[in-house]
Design an enzyme around this catalytic site. Structure first.
Site, PDB file in Angstrom:
ATOM      1  N   ASP A 139       0.387   4.820   1.848  1.00  0.00           N
ATOM      2  CA  ASP A 139      -0.521   5.256   2.980  1.00  0.00           C
ATOM      3  C   ASP A 139      -1.467   6.016   2.820  1.00  0.00           C
ATOM      4  OD1 ASP A 139       1.229   3.824   5.005  1.00  0.00           O
ATOM      5  OD2 ASP A 139       2.704   5.541   5.105  1.00  0.00           O
ATOM      6  N   ARG A 161       6.432   6.013  14.359  1.00  0.00           N
ATOM      7  CA  ARG A 161       6.101   6.518  13.029  1.00  0.00           C
ATOM      8  C   ARG A 161       5.531   8.009  13.142  1.00  0.00           C
ATOM      9  NH1 ARG A 161       3.344   4.695   8.119  1.00  0.00           N
ATOM     10  NH2 ARG A 161       2.303   6.437   7.723  1.00  0.00           N
ATOM     11  N   HIS A 199       4.779   0.113   0.126  1.00  0.00           N
ATOM     12  CA  HIS A 199       5.522  -0.795   1.083  1.00  0.00           C
ATOM     13  C   HIS A 199       4.510  -1.926   1.588  1.00  0.00           C
ATOM     14  CE1 HIS A 199       3.565   2.473   3.361  1.00  0.00           C
ATOM     15  NE2 HIS A 199       3.775   1.579   4.310  1.00  0.00           N
ATOM     16  N   HIS A 212       0.644  -1.131   0.167  1.00  0.00           N
ATOM     17  CA  HIS A 212      -0.061  -0.108  -0.014  1.00  0.00           C
ATOM     18  C   HIS A 212       0.919   1.301  -0.001  1.00  0.00           C
ATOM     19  CE1 HIS A 212       1.241  -0.491   4.129  1.00  0.00           C
ATOM     20  NE2 HIS A 212       0.829   0.768   4.570  1.00  0.00           N
TER      21      HIS A 212
HETATM   22  C1  SIN Z   1       3.414   0.966   8.052  1.00  0.00           C
HETATM   23  O1  SIN Z   1       3.085   0.665   7.111  1.00  0.00           O
HETATM   24  O2  SIN Z   1       3.808   2.122   8.550  1.00  0.00           O
HETATM   25  C2  SIN Z   1       4.306  -0.273   8.940  1.00  0.00           C
HETATM   26  C3  SIN Z   1       5.392  -0.529   8.470  1.00  0.00           C
HETATM   27  C4  SIN Z   1       6.370  -1.646   9.137  1.00  0.00           C
HETATM   28  O3  SIN Z   1       5.720  -1.907  10.227  1.00  0.00           O
HETATM   29  O4  SIN Z   1       7.419  -1.958   8.712  1.00  0.00           O
END
Ligand code: SIN
Length: 286
Positions: free
Chosen positions: A103, A275, A260, A101
């Protein structure tokens, strides 16, 4: 380009590791070099940072306005920071972001940059994969590019919510609290399938199995062959890199140009990252 830090490419087309830069004390030259490196590589890993939540927020602010993520509960004392956490006793649960995806691509103005810092890592596994949507676009045939260029795709938060609630036999994670079932997140929104990555002027595919429901003006069944072909195409090994996290890594990616996924393969171990998110932009057709 002569940079004020060292840059080592990760993949053939994107991603780079930055050493010799302290995100706590970024001067103007460092900031402008970092933005130039980010525009070129689209995923950057800054080694050995170990920032506090306050320092991560301050660093993120240097890249643009902070974006407060909707639908995800932040830290109580840091509303701009989310703990991406899976506890050791969370076995066989679906985790945050474990399908390809970009974000929140279903929003009218999805967030632009995402920044993750590793705080506690499993002894093995727990990697994050990235796919280069610019290189994936470039590699399509001219005929396919002509077909896809004018199209729009529909995005919705609905599919993610449904999968999180019942991912086959998996339970629902508790480390990250995502609230689902919001009418405004679950509507379908049209975005260009081929998106402009403003900093480089490059074209990037903008679709994902997490949020894309169908091509605009077509049914899901009619859209599926094209979308499946694109999902297989962008996930080809030559367009992907794998982040094998090290303590202190601070990783940033550009949602306009990469997708990602977090690999959920570390049951029995705790994994914690912080994050932050920066900027938002209505996707512009390339
Ligand atoms: C995310 O999509 O922000 C999570 C990525 C991760 O946990 O590696």
């Amino acid at each position: 380009m002569n940079m004020s830090f060292d840059v080592s490419p990760i993949g053939a087309t994107f991603g780079a590791i930055i050493t010799g830069l302290d995100a706590r004390s970024l001067d103007d030259r460092g900031e402008s070099d970092l933005k130039a490196a980010f525009a070129e590589h689209r995923v950057l890993v800054l080694r050995d940072q170990n920032l506090s939540a306050d320092e991560q927020v301050a660093f993120s602010r240097r890249l643009g306005p902070l974006y407060r993520m909707p639908y995800v509960k932040p830290l109580d004392d840091h509303p701009d920071v989310i703990a991406v956490l899976k506890e050791a006793d969370e076995i066989n649960v679906s985790t945050f972001g474990s399908w390809w995806h970009a974000d929140f691509s279903y929003l009218e103005e999805p967030p632009v940059f995402s920044i993750l810092q590793a705080l506690e890592l499993p002894p093995k596994g727990g990697d994050t994969l990235f796919a280069d949507m610019c290189a994936a676009w470039d590699a399509l045939s001219d005929g396919m590019k002509r077909l896809l260029a004018p199209l729009k795709v529909m995005h919705s938060g609905h599919i993610y919510g449904t999968r999180l609630a019942s991912d086959g036999s998996k339970g629902r994670m508790r480390g990250v609290q995502v609230s689902t079932g919001h009418a405004e997140a679950d509507v379908e929104r049209a975005h260009p399938l081929v998106r402009l990555h403003r900093p480089s002027g490059r074209k990037a595919l903008f679709c994902s199995p997490t949020y894309t429901t169908r091509l605009e003006g077509m049914t899901a069944e009619e859209s599926q062959p094209i979308l499946s072909m694109l999902y297989d195409h962008f996930a080809r090994p030559e367009f992907t890199i794998r982040q094998r996290w090290q303590d202190g890594d601070l990783l940033m990616w550009d949602n306009r140009a990469v997708v990602h996924l977090a690999v959920n393969d570390y049951d029995g171990y705790r994994r914690l990252l912080h994050r932050t998110t920066v900027g938002s932009e209505r996707p512009v057709a390339a």
